[in-house]
Design an enzyme around this catalytic site. Sequence first.
Site, PDB file in Angstrom:
ATOM      1  N   GLU A 144       3.030  -9.474  -1.160  1.00 59.27           N
ATOM      2  CA  GLU A 144       4.633  -8.779  -0.954  1.00 59.27           C
ATOM      3  C   GLU A 144       5.212  -9.303   0.224  1.00 59.27           C
ATOM      4  O   GLU A 144       6.379  -9.910   0.360  1.00 59.27           O
ATOM      5  CB  GLU A 144       4.548  -7.384  -1.179  1.00 59.27           C
ATOM      6  CG  GLU A 144       4.327  -6.938  -2.418  1.00 59.27           C
ATOM      7  CD  GLU A 144       3.973  -5.466  -2.513  1.00 59.27           C
ATOM      8  OE1 GLU A 144       4.399  -4.639  -1.332  1.00 59.27           O
ATOM      9  OE2 GLU A 144       3.831  -4.885  -3.774  1.00 59.27           O
ATOM     10  N   HIS A 177       9.638  -2.478  -6.875  1.00 56.54           N
ATOM     11  CA  HIS A 177       8.869  -1.680  -7.374  1.00 56.54           C
ATOM     12  C   HIS A 177       8.956  -0.550  -8.436  1.00 56.54           C
ATOM     13  O   HIS A 177       8.318   0.435  -8.656  1.00 56.54           O
ATOM     14  CB  HIS A 177       8.691  -0.886  -5.804  1.00 56.54           C
ATOM     15  CG  HIS A 177       7.739  -1.550  -4.781  1.00 56.54           C
ATOM     16  ND1 HIS A 177       8.019  -2.394  -4.159  1.00 56.54           N
ATOM     17  CD2 HIS A 177       6.421  -1.304  -4.476  1.00 56.54           C
ATOM     18  CE1 HIS A 177       7.140  -3.031  -3.401  1.00 56.54           C
ATOM     19  NE2 HIS A 177       6.169  -2.370  -3.366  1.00 56.54           N
TER      20      HIS A 177
END
Length: 286
Positions: A144, A177
């Site tokens: 990420e 997310h």
Amino acid sequence: MCLFITDHNTCLYSGLSCIFLTFTYVGSLYIWRSQLSRDHPITIKRRFFSVFCMMMIAPIFTYNLVKEETLERGSLLEYMGFRFSGMISALIIPLLLTATLFLGPLTMHFFAGTWKLYMDPVIWILSFQDLVWLRNHIMAPISEEWVFRSCMMPLLLQCLEPLTAVFTGPFLFGIAHFHHLHELLTGGHTIRSAFFTSLFQFSFTTVFGAYSAYLFLRTGHFFAPLVAHIFCNHLGFPNFFEVLRFPLMQRIVIVFNYFLGLFLWVYWLVPLTSPFIYDNRLELLT
């Protein structure tokens, strides 16, 4: 040699690339058709492969879309947060700064005695054999931060002011997310419960993403937001109700440290991320 594009199209291509990488990163997690849970070893291994592929794809966009003028002050690797100078500071100081913010939860760990587990080598050996632990502490933070910070931020900075980029990139990070909504629904949660849980995750990850992007730009290092990310993933969002389980005097100390940690974090945020400490000559966010 980089494939440079015209100024007129820079922002369009850079923005679209960041959006594409966001949805592709999430989509890569679901290309495997399976009814297995996200914590099943097979699912985790497949997703490890998916995000590894994304880590290979993302820098291609950065390399090909970066402007020549962008590289006048430093190399592409420097803009992506990779250099030796200031690395030790980047590994230690942001971690301590982030730990300060979590002073309340750390105090609970101390009173509960769970901090002693960190001194047990067996715990560490077992952790590195646990795929869920590896996903949460190693693969997710590295992939990420690599995609959303190292690869995306140089593109966003071509079009936006640094402070604006700090909040724009994390918005995409938060959207990435939101895919947990699907997993919650398939896991038996109601639509209302799944939506509000995902909305909370979106908000929390967006705020953290802004902090991570701030660390990235101030320090000029990939490892600064990475250690903060690993630490936050380990502790998770503070469980404020857990304070009630402790005796009164310990409860007072914990609550006091919650506020003290927040105060110290705000007070030290700017001085402890000074570009001078990290030999950040780009100084993209001052």
